[in-house]
Design an enzyme around this catalytic site. Structure first.
Site, PDB file in Angstrom:
ATOM      1  N   TYR A   1      14.507  -9.798  -8.851  1.00 29.37           N
ATOM      2  CA  TYR A   1      13.283 -10.500  -8.483  1.00 29.37           C
ATOM      3  C   TYR A   1      12.424  -9.508  -7.712  1.00 29.37           C
ATOM      4  O   TYR A   1      12.559  -8.300  -7.888  1.00 29.37           O
ATOM      5  CB  TYR A   1      13.687 -11.746  -7.672  1.00 29.37           C
ATOM      6  CG  TYR A   1      12.617 -12.796  -7.495  1.00 29.37           C
ATOM      7  CD1 TYR A   1      11.819 -13.217  -8.553  1.00 29.37           C
ATOM      8  CD2 TYR A   1      12.429 -13.405  -6.253  1.00 29.37           C
ATOM      9  CE1 TYR A   1      10.865 -14.203  -8.384  1.00 29.37           C
ATOM     10  CE2 TYR A   1      11.476 -14.394  -6.075  1.00 29.37           C
ATOM     11  CZ  TYR A   1      10.699 -14.781  -7.138  1.00 29.37           C
ATOM     12  OH  TYR A   1       9.753 -15.761  -6.963  1.00 29.37           O
TER      13      TYR A   1
ATOM     14  N   ASN B   1       3.191  -9.954  -2.873  1.00 26.31           N
ATOM     15  CA  ASN B   1       4.266  -9.202  -3.530  1.00 26.31           C
ATOM     16  C   ASN B   1       3.661  -8.255  -4.557  1.00 26.31           C
ATOM     17  O   ASN B   1       2.583  -8.516  -5.074  1.00 26.31           O
ATOM     18  CB  ASN B   1       5.220 -10.176  -4.251  1.00 26.31           C
ATOM     19  CG  ASN B   1       6.098 -10.940  -3.283  1.00 26.31           C
ATOM     20  OD1 ASN B   1       6.620 -10.369  -2.348  1.00 26.31           O
ATOM     21  ND2 ASN B   1       6.252 -12.229  -3.503  1.00 26.31           N
TER      22      ASN B   1
ATOM     23  N   ASP C   1       2.852 -20.318  -8.964  1.00 30.76           N
ATOM     24  CA  ASP C   1       1.952 -19.537  -8.114  1.00 30.76           C
ATOM     25  C   ASP C   1       1.081 -20.444  -7.254  1.00 30.76           C
ATOM     26  O   ASP C   1       0.806 -20.126  -6.097  1.00 30.76           O
ATOM     27  CB  ASP C   1       1.077 -18.629  -8.974  1.00 30.76           C
ATOM     28  CG  ASP C   1       1.905 -17.747  -9.871  1.00 30.76           C
ATOM     29  OD1 ASP C   1       2.574 -16.844  -9.353  1.00 30.76           O
ATOM     30  OD2 ASP C   1       1.913 -17.985 -11.091  1.00 30.76           O
TER      31      ASP C   1
ATOM     32  N   LYS D   1      12.986 -15.252 -13.135  1.00 27.39           N
ATOM     33  CA  LYS D   1      12.879 -16.589 -12.546  1.00 27.39           C
ATOM     34  C   LYS D   1      14.029 -17.480 -13.026  1.00 27.39           C
ATOM     35  O   LYS D   1      14.620 -18.234 -12.236  1.00 27.39           O
ATOM     36  CB  LYS D   1      11.549 -17.226 -12.938  1.00 27.39           C
ATOM     37  CG  LYS D   1      10.322 -16.561 -12.324  1.00 27.39           C
ATOM     38  CD  LYS D   1      10.084 -17.013 -10.907  1.00 27.39           C
ATOM     39  CE  LYS D   1       8.800 -16.445 -10.358  1.00 27.39           C
ATOM     40  NZ  LYS D   1       8.463 -16.938  -9.014  1.00 27.39           N
TER      41      LYS D   1
ATOM     42  N   GLU E   1       3.890 -19.482 -15.058  1.00 26.84           N
ATOM     43  CA  GLU E   1       4.122 -18.354 -14.166  1.00 26.84           C
ATOM     44  C   GLU E   1       3.093 -17.251 -14.380  1.00 26.84           C
ATOM     45  O   GLU E   1       2.851 -16.813 -15.506  1.00 26.84           O
ATOM     46  CB  GLU E   1       5.528 -17.792 -14.403  1.00 26.84           C
ATOM     47  CG  GLU E   1       5.969 -16.778 -13.391  1.00 26.84           C
ATOM     48  CD  GLU E   1       6.145 -17.369 -12.006  1.00 26.84           C
ATOM     49  OE1 GLU E   1       5.834 -16.658 -11.027  1.00 26.84           O
ATOM     50  OE2 GLU E   1       6.591 -18.523 -11.900  1.00 26.84           O
ATOM     51  N   ASP E   2       2.474 -16.809 -13.275  1.00 28.90           N
ATOM     52  CA  ASP E   2       1.620 -15.616 -13.252  1.00 28.90           C
ATOM     53  C   ASP E   2       0.468 -15.678 -14.249  1.00 28.90           C
ATOM     54  O   ASP E   2       0.149 -14.696 -14.927  1.00 28.90           O
ATOM     55  CB  ASP E   2       2.462 -14.358 -13.474  1.00 28.90           C
ATOM     56  CG  ASP E   2       3.317 -14.027 -12.259  1.00 28.90           C
ATOM     57  OD1 ASP E   2       2.947 -14.465 -11.152  1.00 28.90           O
ATOM     58  OD2 ASP E   2       4.339 -13.354 -12.407  1.00 28.90           O
TER      59      ASP E   2
END
Length: 574
Positions: free
Chosen positions: A113, A424, A279, A184, A255-256
């Site tokens: 991760y 991050n 997110d 994930k 995701e993202d």
């Protein structure tokens, strides 16, 4: 009997033992990571399954395999090499992979991760080893239903899908973002208890605007510019329709996705199939939980805080919304809560009347709120000083943007300021914990998005809490699965956040922590999943008949998957 795949299923015998019934044998069996036990196949299984002589003679235990694979992992010289080592193990023997993760989660979390997964994404085409999950692109989206049928897993309950447009703090990564979905889902299993037989990573390759990727001879994605607007939504419609047809009981985690599409996609599909955006909602939930814990640690109420959120993308907006809702929960009106949360994007403070995206409008301050601040007072340092901020959240992806004057200004308004640089990977962090604690003379409460070592302050070690979404999404997703939720409501997300905060208050607040140690993620996820299911029942979106609101905790514990080898039997075709 539980059918998992066209190639295998599990069945419980009269003696209560669960067995794996397989429809293939020989080398094909050893090439399937969900079935391969490696040297742990017994002599009887080797003969019955046609793999006699295809393995070393020794019949080993999982414990022996764990010792060998862990030693190999430790020998790797760099984090990226360690990542590749673990991915190779996952593609060779998936049960052993999860047993290893479970045993060494704190050590391996930064590898599978953040932060190492960011390097894995950037190098995805050059370190590619084996196919995993599904990749949809403009080349095959019109065949999405057939593509889904090609997947060997028949009862998928959780999917993580990314279009790779806003990966961590490194932006558009084209096809490479599939590594995020893989990572994930590893946490869904190792930290959440979701069976790997029922999870699937999805790469939605809608193109890339990165010329360097498009021109690279090694790039494995589709070579075209990103789809936009109606074409993009038509692509997503076909994907969601295929998921609903193939796996009607699945939960979908987005995701993202970039801020330009994340909110629209969430709103478009969240009632069509149970889905959430990690997110927006996961980041918001974990930040809210940390702030609730920090308030308890200082003996303050969240309704009395003044919060500055630096960064107004999907994560920043999610954090601002979550904190506003937390303040309303403590008795403020929505308008009063909004007036206490200041959000900045790359152009400065969000203020009514300024040109901005629609989703930002609900976060903008009324002009009267900043009356008298002056034209030059809308940037970060001035906003902190003028608002008399007590809490500073970083979700900007801009390394080093939190400075000593900012932290010192906060110390003038509150004895113990809360500073969470949450961006991050580590290279995007707004400030290091060491600097924040030095600037505040040890007074600040600090948590980060990526792992940091404890900081020495006045001769004592101050642990740095990790505001990691992995404290939220595995339990949220598992809870939604077990509830058979028709949708994932805002109330369920809030329940996940307060479950985390309550866990910290019960277990770790006395030691000054605002987040748990990462090796407690499995216990946290059980608590989160339990609260999520209870909330689903309370809101009338739980469709399960397998448990009741009163028995949810025991149900979650009973359903958590554990990495262990099952005895095998070959299904003989008639």
């Amino acid at each position: 009997m539980a059918r998992i795949s066209r190639y295998f299923e599990t069945a419980r015998g009269a003696d209560g033992t669960t067995r794996m019934r397989v429809h293939l044998d020989g080398a094909a069996l050893l090439r399937m990571p969900l079935l391969n036990k490696g040297t742990s196949f017994s002599q009887e299984e080797r003969i019955a399954l046609g793999i006699d002589g295809l393995l070393p003679p020794h019949v080993g235990t999982m414990e022996q395999q764990l010792e060998r694979t862990y030693a190999a992992f430790r020998r790797e010289p760099t984090p990226l090499a360690k990542y590749s080592n673990l991915r190779a193990l996952q593609e060779r023997n998936e049960i052993l992979y999860y047993a290893l993760l479970e045993r060494h989660l704190a050590e391996m979390l930064p590898i599978i991760y953040t932060p190492t997964v960011g390097d894995a994404v950037k190098n995805a085409s050059t370190i590619y080893q084996a196919a995993r999950g599904l990749s949809l692109s403009p080349l095959n989206i019109d065949r999405a239903a057939k593509v889904a049928d090609n997947c060997i897993l028949d009862d998928v309950r959780i999917l993580v899908a990314t279009d790779s447009s806003a990966i961590l703090g490194i932006g558009d990564q084209g096809w490479g973002g599939l590594a995020i979905s893989i990572g994930k889902l590893a946490l869904y299993t190792a930290a959440g208890g979701v069976s790997p037989y029922r999870s699937l990573p999805i790469g939605l390759d809608v193109g890339t605007d990165r010329d360097d990727l498009l021109k690279s001879a090694s790039y494995l994605g589709v070579r075209q510019k990103r789809l936009r607007g109606a074409e993009y939504l038509a692509f997503m419609d076909k994907f969601v329709d295929a998921v609903k047809m193939r796996w009607p009981r699945a939960v979908l985690q987005w995701e993202d996705l970039s801020k330009d599409t994340a909110f629209e996609v969430l709103d478009r599909y969240r009632k069509k199939l149970p889905s959430f955006n990690d997110d927006i909602q996961g980041t918001g939930a974990v930040a809210l939980a940390g702030l609730v814990s920090a308030c308890a640690l200082r003996g303050r109420k969240m309704r009395d805080e003044v919060v500055v959120v630096h960064g107004a993308g999907a994560g920043g907006a999610g954090v601002a919304w979550a904190i506003q809702h937390g303040m309303v929960r403590e008795g403020l009106t929505p308008a009063e809560a909004r007036a206490r949360v200041f959000v900045l994007d790359s152009k400065g403070l969000l203020v009514e009347g300024r040109k901005m995206e629609d989703y930002k409008a609900t976060l903008a301050q009324e002009t009267a709120r900043i009356s008298g601040w002056g034209d030059g007072a809308l940037q970060l340092e001035a906003t902190i000083a003028k608002s008399r901020a007590t809490v500073l959240m970083g979700l900007s992806g801009q390394p080093g943007c939190f400075t000593e004057p900012m932290v010192r200004a906060m110390c003038e308004h509150v004895e113990r300021p809360v500073v969470f640089p949450l961006s991050n990977p580590t290279s995007s962090c707004e400030a290091t914990p060491e600097d924040i604690l030095a600037w505040s003379r040890g007074r600040a409460i600090v948590a980060t998005g990526s792992p940091f070592d404890p900081v020495k302050v006045d001769g004592r070690d101050v642990p740095i809490g990790q505001g990691n979404n992995a404290f939220i999404f595995p339990g949220l997703g598992f809870g939604a699965i077990l509830a058979e939720a028709s949708e994932i409501t805002d109330g369920m997300v809030a329940a996940a956040s307060y479950a985390l905060a309550d866990y910290v208050k019960e277990k770790h607040l006395a030691q000054g922590l605002v987040y748990p140690p990462v090796d407690e993620m499995r216990a946290v996820s059980e608590r989160v999943a339990t609260r999520v299911i209870e909330q689903a029942f309370a809101e009338g979106v739980a469709r399960t008949t397998r448990t009741t609101p009163e028995a949810v905790g025991a149900h979650v514990r009973a359903k958590g998957w554990q990495p262990r080898y099952l005895p095998f039997e070959k299904v003989v075709s008639s």
